[in-house]
Enzyme design. Structure first.
Site, mmCIF file in Angstrom:
data_model
loop_
_atom_site.group_PDB
_atom_site.id
_atom_site.type_symbol
_atom_site.label_atom_id
_atom_site.label_comp_id
_atom_site.label_asym_id
_atom_site.label_seq_id
_atom_site.Cartn_x
_atom_site.Cartn_y
_atom_site.Cartn_z
ATOM 1 N N SER A 1 37.255 57.287 98.876
ATOM 2 C CA SER A 1 37.577 55.860 99.020
ATOM 3 C C SER A 1 39.035 55.683 98.610
ATOM 4 C CB SER A 1 36.695 55.019 98.101
ATOM 5 O OG SER A 1 35.342 55.304 98.325
ATOM 6 N N LYS B 1 35.134 49.935 103.552
ATOM 7 C CA LYS B 1 34.716 50.319 102.195
ATOM 8 C C LYS B 1 35.198 49.290 101.166
ATOM 9 C CE LYS B 1 33.357 52.980 98.719
ATOM 10 N NZ LYS B 1 31.953 53.172 98.335
ATOM 11 N N LYS C 1 39.728 51.427 90.580
ATOM 12 C CA LYS C 1 40.650 51.879 91.638
ATOM 13 C C LYS C 1 40.351 51.173 92.955
ATOM 14 C CE LYS C 1 39.050 55.191 93.757
ATOM 15 N NZ LYS C 1 38.169 55.495 94.868
HETATM 16 P P1 NAD Z 1 34.450 63.032 91.025
HETATM 17 O O1 NAD Z 1 35.601 62.791 90.122
HETATM 18 O O2 NAD Z 1 33.115 63.326 90.428
HETATM 19 O O3 NAD Z 1 34.786 64.240 92.041
HETATM 20 C C1 NAD Z 1 36.064 64.448 92.600
HETATM 21 C C2 NAD Z 1 36.358 65.954 92.619
HETATM 22 O O4 NAD Z 1 37.646 66.165 93.231
HETATM 23 C C3 NAD Z 1 36.429 66.570 91.210
HETATM 24 O O5 NAD Z 1 35.509 67.643 91.122
HETATM 25 C C4 NAD Z 1 37.891 67.047 91.099
HETATM 26 O O6 NAD Z 1 37.997 68.260 90.370
HETATM 27 C C5 NAD Z 1 38.280 67.253 92.553
HETATM 28 N N1 NAD Z 1 39.732 67.194 92.821
HETATM 29 C C6 NAD Z 1 40.629 66.266 92.373
HETATM 30 N N2 NAD Z 1 41.853 66.504 92.884
HETATM 31 C C7 NAD Z 1 41.730 67.619 93.671
HETATM 32 C C8 NAD Z 1 42.644 68.350 94.495
HETATM 33 N N3 NAD Z 1 43.943 67.992 94.602
HETATM 34 N N4 NAD Z 1 42.175 69.427 95.179
HETATM 35 C C9 NAD Z 1 40.880 69.802 95.079
HETATM 36 N N5 NAD Z 1 39.966 69.146 94.326
HETATM 37 C C10 NAD Z 1 40.388 68.065 93.620
HETATM 38 O O7 NAD Z 1 34.368 61.748 91.976
HETATM 39 P P2 NAD Z 1 33.108 61.244 92.847
HETATM 40 O O8 NAD Z 1 32.296 60.306 92.022
HETATM 41 O O9 NAD Z 1 32.477 62.418 93.517
HETATM 42 O O10 NAD Z 1 33.868 60.334 93.932
HETATM 43 C C11 NAD Z 1 34.627 60.896 94.998
HETATM 44 C C12 NAD Z 1 35.087 59.755 95.897
HETATM 45 O O11 NAD Z 1 33.953 59.069 96.441
HETATM 46 C C13 NAD Z 1 35.930 58.686 95.183
HETATM 47 O O12 NAD Z 1 36.926 58.218 96.036
HETATM 48 C C14 NAD Z 1 34.917 57.597 94.885
HETATM 49 O O13 NAD Z 1 35.508 56.322 94.735
HETATM 50 C C15 NAD Z 1 34.013 57.690 96.098
HETATM 51 N N6 NAD Z 1 32.622 57.228 95.897
HETATM 52 C C16 NAD Z 1 31.954 57.500 94.738
HETATM 53 C C17 NAD Z 1 30.643 57.052 94.572
HETATM 54 C C18 NAD Z 1 29.874 57.324 93.297
HETATM 55 O O14 NAD Z 1 28.840 56.658 93.088
HETATM 56 N N7 NAD Z 1 30.289 58.260 92.467
HETATM 57 C C19 NAD Z 1 30.012 56.344 95.595
HETATM 58 C C20 NAD Z 1 30.698 56.114 96.790
HETATM 59 C C21 NAD Z 1 32.019 56.567 96.929
#
Ligand code: NAD
Length: 297
Positions: free
Chosen positions: A94, A169, A237
């Site tokens: 997102s 979104k 964010k």
């Molecule tokens: P998270 O922080 O658990 O996972 C993100 C992953 O990306 C981490 O494991 C991190 O190590 C990795 N990462 C960061 N920078 C990187 C890079 N440059 N190269 C490779 N890996 C890298 O986050 P999440 O909860 O899985 O959310 C991911 C996305 O989905 C976000 O944008 C969030 O807003 C969106 N989202 C989350 C949810 C939720 O309920 N958690 C629901 C819908 C959407």
């Protein structure tokens, strides 16, 4: 079709597992998180974002924010360095819609197509493979990756050109944030008035006030379970991106602005890492009451 998956956190890990279960050849990479369980299920561990792209026809990214996506795709050893003309990048994070358009333009100059395809439904729907997936980009790329997205989503809808996925979104995140705040405000009132909040939930969840948010978040609140899920900092964010977009377009967003300040209060109270249903903790502190099952109080 070889698929690359970058970013296997709370959401990306179960999404990648669903692609493995569906039989896709997967190369996975995360800058920080472990890959062992995915490798045990048959994934190949990539050495870098560039390496993943070099081994894949379709590269999926699921990263926290615009900056991370820009770095992973356009930065040193990034996806752009490993991709070939014809590679399709699907960013499912997102992010700011403008950032999605800028990254897509840089990729297009190399013959690489990009879709923005953020999701809604949180961790439970990521695990079930029933996410709502909202996609922006060209119809031809969408047609190629739709079968892949359908392994992770219960609905996969092309909403417009690149950036439209993230605009959709933003709309989704306004509704989720305000819904959580409304649920929190209502349940704090009922509890303070002396009615068992679990009984309130059972009485109203099937009526007009019922919602997917209520069904997902009230049981967590009743159990005092604030483990994420969707973290407060990620929703902050999203609302920042909502407010920036609204201000650019001269669209007043008074309710979003109010909930944003509640999230700021949680962050200054060391709750950035909790699930966004911790919005109830802000109301609980003000009203000096806790919305819990009697056993969890
Ligand atoms: P998270 O922080 O658990 O996972 C993100 C992953 O990306 C981490 O494991 C991190 O190590 C990795 N990462 C960061 N920078 C990187 C890079 N440059 N190269 C490779 N890996 C890298 O986050 P999440 O909860 O899985 O959310 C991911 C996305 O989905 C976000 O944008 C969030 O807003 C969106 N989202 C989350 C949810 C939720 O309920 N958690 C629901 C819908 C959407």
């Amino acid at each position: 079709m070889n698929i690359g998956f970058i970013g296997v956190g709370i959401m990306g890990r179960p999404m990648a597992k669903n692609l493995l279960k569906a039989g896709y050849a997967l190369t996975v990479y995360d800058k920080y998180a472990k890959l062992d369980d995915l490798v045990a299920l048959g994934a190949q561990a990539g050495a870098s974002n560039k390496d993943v792209a070099a081994k894949s026809d379709v590269v999926i990214t699921m990263l926290p924010n615009s900056l991370n996506v820009r770095q992973a795709i356009l930065g040193q050893d990034g996806v752009s360095e490993g991709a070939r003309p014809g590679t399709i990048v699907v960013d499912m994070s997102s992010i700011d819609p403008d950032a999605a358009q800028e990254i897509a333009a840089a990729l297009k100059a190399k013959g690489v197509a990009m879709l923005d395809a953020p999701v809604s439904g949180g961790e439970p729907k990521a695990i079930d493979g029933t996410l709502a997936i909202m996609v922006g980009g060209e119809a031809a790329s969408f047609a190629t990756v739709k079968p892949v997205l359908e392994k992770m989503g219960g609905s996969v809808v092309l909403v417009g050109d690149i950036g439209a996925g993230n605009v959709t979104k933003l709309a989704n995140q306004i509704i989720v944030a305000l819904n959580i705040a409304a649920v929190a405000e209502a349940f704090v009132l009922a509890t303070k008035a002396g009615v068992d909040p679990e009984a309130v939930f059972n009485a109203i969840k099937g009526g007009l006030a019922g919602s997917t948010v209520m069904n997902a978040k009230v049981p967590m609140i009743l159990n005092g379970d604030f483990n994420p899920g969707g973290r407060v900092e990620l929703h902050t964010k999203d609302l920042q991106n909502v407010l920036d977009t609204g201000h650019r377009l001269n669209v007043p967003l008074p309710l979003t602005a109010s909930v944003m300040e509640i999230l700021q209060a949680l962050i200054s109270d060391d709750m950035r890492g909790l699930d966004h249903c911790a919005i109830v903790r802000y109301y609980e502190k003000l009203a000096k009451v806790e919305v819990r099952k009697s056993a969890a109080r």
